[in-house]
Write a protein that holds these residues in place. Structure first.
Motif, mmCIF file in Angstrom:
data_model
loop_
_atom_site.group_PDB
_atom_site.id
_atom_site.type_symbol
_atom_site.label_atom_id
_atom_site.label_comp_id
_atom_site.label_asym_id
_atom_site.label_seq_id
_atom_site.Cartn_x
_atom_site.Cartn_y
_atom_site.Cartn_z
ATOM 1 N N UNK A 57 -4.740 5.899 -2.358
ATOM 2 C CA UNK A 57 -6.153 6.169 -2.384
ATOM 3 C C UNK A 57 -6.195 7.436 -3.032
ATOM 4 N N UNK A 58 -5.668 8.480 -2.606
ATOM 5 C CA UNK A 58 -5.865 9.841 -3.386
ATOM 6 C C UNK A 58 -5.677 9.790 -5.112
ATOM 7 N N UNK A 59 -4.563 8.854 -5.382
ATOM 8 C CA UNK A 59 -4.263 8.965 -6.774
ATOM 9 C C UNK A 59 -5.695 8.065 -7.582
ATOM 10 N N UNK A 60 -6.133 7.198 -6.770
ATOM 11 C CA UNK A 60 -7.256 6.423 -7.343
ATOM 12 C C UNK A 60 -8.359 7.490 -7.513
ATOM 13 N N UNK A 61 -8.676 8.054 -6.436
ATOM 14 C CA UNK A 61 -9.795 9.129 -6.475
ATOM 15 C C UNK A 61 -9.834 10.357 -7.312
ATOM 16 N N UNK A 62 -8.442 11.025 -7.432
ATOM 17 C CA UNK A 62 -8.411 12.079 -8.183
ATOM 18 C C UNK A 62 -8.886 12.218 -9.435
ATOM 19 N N UNK A 93 3.508 9.510 -14.111
ATOM 20 C CA UNK A 93 4.783 10.071 -14.577
ATOM 21 C C UNK A 93 5.593 10.595 -13.250
ATOM 22 N N UNK A 94 4.699 11.027 -12.426
ATOM 23 C CA UNK A 94 5.339 11.748 -11.158
ATOM 24 C C UNK A 94 6.201 10.242 -10.264
ATOM 25 N N UNK A 95 5.379 9.270 -10.247
ATOM 26 C CA UNK A 95 6.074 8.154 -9.526
ATOM 27 C C UNK A 95 7.094 7.553 -10.228
ATOM 28 N N UNK A 96 7.149 7.462 -11.493
ATOM 29 C CA UNK A 96 8.303 7.152 -12.197
ATOM 30 C C UNK A 96 9.579 8.057 -12.036
ATOM 31 N N UNK A 97 9.283 9.274 -11.871
ATOM 32 C CA UNK A 97 10.266 10.296 -12.046
ATOM 33 C C UNK A 97 10.979 10.097 -10.468
ATOM 34 N N UNK A 98 10.138 9.778 -9.452
ATOM 35 C CA UNK A 98 10.551 9.772 -8.238
ATOM 36 C C UNK A 98 11.059 8.200 -7.667
ATOM 37 N N UNK A 105 -0.483 3.188 -9.075
ATOM 38 C CA UNK A 105 -0.827 4.237 -10.257
ATOM 39 C C UNK A 105 -1.154 3.692 -11.610
ATOM 40 N N UNK A 106 -0.128 2.581 -11.967
ATOM 41 C CA UNK A 106 -0.703 1.970 -13.271
ATOM 42 C C UNK A 106 -2.126 1.188 -13.287
ATOM 43 N N UNK A 107 -2.345 0.755 -12.080
ATOM 44 C CA UNK A 107 -3.629 -0.003 -12.193
ATOM 45 C C UNK A 107 -4.754 1.282 -12.218
#
Length: 268
Positions: A57-62, A93-98, A105-107
């Motif tokens: 949700x945070x990633x969608x809103x930011x 990128x952060x999600x891929x790294x982790x 995130x891609x959506x």
């Protein structure tokens, strides 16, 4: 088992005893099945994961929030759009790294990317908001129509999450009813949201529209997810078609092994 009931992926490694425990639930018993507290908790956890949780949700809103904040300060569409796009890409990128799940995130980055393209093409902040508004209004129509025609979109989306695929359509009427109610709730909530936003888009101020969009980003979603949980938590449990397939596969192997042993006994 119909083709709609087939699992979407192959099973991995449960024991034969575990497979046997998941034998097919008679369909006639399903309307009377009562959800347990464990089933309610599983429903809540599955919905939380399906819709991205707090982080999703945070990633969608930011990115959208950043766009509105920068545009409010300097009225520079290009700078606001590039900043929003850069943050969306950074989150992926952060999600891929982790090595985290990247579907949400891609959506998000795809949606932001379309908004950035529209903003740069039109040179207006409203161009950034328009694709998301059209998409959201389209979802509202799709959810509503799918509920009205008896093929609720939410059941299609969540069926694989609960390992029931589309078995709810013909074998679990209680869950079909719950999915129908939930899809209708999503549709009406989305349509109400965009009934507020589109007049602002056509006749309101760009900055005002942006902040109203941000304000209406989370509450309607939370309300829709709550109604989904409410309806599904009271519905009969899902038919685990993956477990059924595993049990059938185990039974078929046992049958072949027994036939092979009988043939060997007849022909020593």
């Amino acid at each position: 088992m119909t083709s709609f009931d087939k699992p979407t992926h192959q099973p991995t490694g449960p024991s034969q005893e575990a497979r046997a425990r998941h034998a097919r639930v008679p369909d006639a018993q399903l309307p009377d099945a009562q959800p347990t507290e464990d089933q309610k908790a599983v429903t809540q956890a599955a919905l939380f994961d399906a819709f991205g949780g707090i982080r999703g949700t945070v990633e969608t809103m930011l990115p959208g929030l950043l766009f509105v904040m920068i545009y409010t300060i300097n009225k520079n569409v290009t700078m606001s759009a590039i900043a929003a796009g850069a943050v969306a890409v950074l989150l992926v990128i952060v999600r891929l790294a982790r090595k985290d799940t990247v579907k949400h995130a891609f959506s998000g980055v795809f949606g932001v990317g379309v908004g950035v393209a529209f903003a740069l093409f039109t040179g207006t902040a409203k161009g950034f908001y328009l694709p998301g508004m059209i998409y959201g209004a389209g979802l509202g129509v799709a959810f509503t129509l799918s509920a009205l025609v008896g093929f609720p979109l939410l059941g299609v989306m969540l069926g694989p999450v609960f390992k029931e695929n589309l078995s709810w359509r013909t074998r679990n009427p209680g869950r079909k009813k719950a999915y129908t109610k939930a899809s209708l709730a999503w549709g009406l909530i989305f349509l109400a949201k965009y009934a507020i936003l589109f007049p602002l888009y056509f006749w309101g101020d760009e900055t005002q529209l942006g902040w109203v969009l941000i304000a209406l980003k989370l509450p309607p979603m939370v309300l829709a997810v709550y109604f989904t949980w409410l309806f599904l938590a009271k519905a009969p449990p899902p038919i685990n078609v993956l477990a059924e397939w595993e049990a059938e596969e185990a039974a078929e192997k046992e049958r072949k092994a027994a036939a092979k042993a009988a043939k060997a006994a007849r022909n020593p």
